[in-house]
Design a protein around this motif. Sequence first.
Motif, PDB file in Angstrom:
ATOM      1  N   LEU A  54      75.547  18.775  -6.624  1.00  0.00           N
ATOM      2  CA  LEU A  54      75.844  20.091  -7.069  1.00  0.00           C
ATOM      3  C   LEU A  54      74.916  21.041  -6.769  1.00  0.00           C
ATOM      4  O   LEU A  54      75.083  22.136  -6.227  1.00  0.00           O
TER       5      LEU A  54
ATOM      6  N   HIS B 208      74.718  21.661  -3.120  1.00  0.00           N
ATOM      7  CA  HIS B 208      75.841  22.948  -2.937  1.00  0.00           C
ATOM      8  C   HIS B 208      75.740  24.031  -3.339  1.00  0.00           C
ATOM      9  O   HIS B 208      76.292  25.045  -2.624  1.00  0.00           O
ATOM     10  N   ARG B 209      75.041  24.491  -4.480  1.00  0.00           N
ATOM     11  CA  ARG B 209      74.951  25.765  -4.732  1.00  0.00           C
ATOM     12  C   ARG B 209      73.820  26.445  -4.033  1.00  0.00           C
ATOM     13  O   ARG B 209      73.979  27.547  -3.827  1.00  0.00           O
TER      14      ARG B 209
ATOM     15  N   ALA C 201      75.476  27.558  -0.877  1.00  0.00           N
ATOM     16  CA  ALA C 201      76.408  28.816  -1.253  1.00  0.00           C
ATOM     17  C   ALA C 201      75.565  30.144  -1.319  1.00  0.00           C
ATOM     18  O   ALA C 201      75.982  31.064  -0.849  1.00  0.00           O
TER      19      ALA C 201
ATOM     20  N   ASN D 164      82.822  19.367  -6.567  1.00  0.00           N
ATOM     21  CA  ASN D 164      81.775  20.763  -6.664  1.00  0.00           C
ATOM     22  C   ASN D 164      82.519  22.061  -6.915  1.00  0.00           C
ATOM     23  O   ASN D 164      81.893  22.838  -7.732  1.00  0.00           O
TER      24      ASN D 164
ATOM     25  N   ASP E 275      81.729  24.197 -10.303  1.00  0.00           N
ATOM     26  CA  ASP E 275      81.474  25.667 -10.244  1.00  0.00           C
ATOM     27  C   ASP E 275      82.259  26.423 -10.943  1.00  0.00           C
ATOM     28  O   ASP E 275      81.827  27.347 -11.624  1.00  0.00           O
TER      29      ASP E 275
ATOM     30  N   SER F 117      81.370  28.762 -14.375  1.00  0.00           N
ATOM     31  CA  SER F 117      81.416  30.228 -14.285  1.00  0.00           C
ATOM     32  C   SER F 117      81.698  30.923 -15.664  1.00  0.00           C
ATOM     33  O   SER F 117      82.328  30.230 -16.656  1.00  0.00           O
TER      34      SER F 117
ATOM     35  N   SER G 113      84.320  32.395  -5.080  1.00  0.00           N
ATOM     36  CA  SER G 113      84.745  31.272  -4.490  1.00  0.00           C
ATOM     37  C   SER G 113      85.945  30.968  -4.576  1.00  0.00           C
ATOM     38  O   SER G 113      86.794  31.393  -5.640  1.00  0.00           O
TER      39      SER G 113
END
Length: 179
Positions: free
Chosen positions: A24, A27-28, A31, A106, A110, A114, A160
């Motif tokens: 994760l 993954h961020r 991003a 993932n 996210d 949020s 996203s």
Amino acid sequence: MATDDLPETFHVTTDEQLRAVSNLTRHRIMAVLRFEPATITQIAERVGLAKGSSSYHVRLLERAGLVKVVRTRKVRGVTERYYAMAARSIELPDPGAGQPDVLMRNAVADLEASPADAERYVRMAHLRLTEEQFAQLGARLEALADEYRELSDPSLPDVSLAFALFRPAPRDQAKGDSK
């Protein structure tokens, strides 16, 4: 290399690449690098990590070929590296039977992270579709995502979009799992 010059798709094919993209935090980080290159310090600030942790995760992504150094500059005698994605999008292999879908896992993490008071649209709909309707809807969703990806402006806040169109397990199979 500007992000406009990136290849369209990076296909994840090795276990090392899959492990790298499954995390994760990484993954961020990807991003953050989606629209513009960033340094380790910038990545750490945007993801909320210590610089050492950020550096560790970026090195794993770089070793797996998912990110790369696109430019460097000297700052007070230190070489600052700017990292970017290796491609505009990453294509993951389909998960095996019984394996979690990394992308959706993932995306849900996210979504859960949020801000609760932030604007968001979350909806699940149960449909009954022919094979043709299923294929048409999948193509429309992909085209819509592509259309808005082309409109993306790096100066605007991140948004996203995750969607999944699938046929659930047959009822008799689902019943058998609950025994």
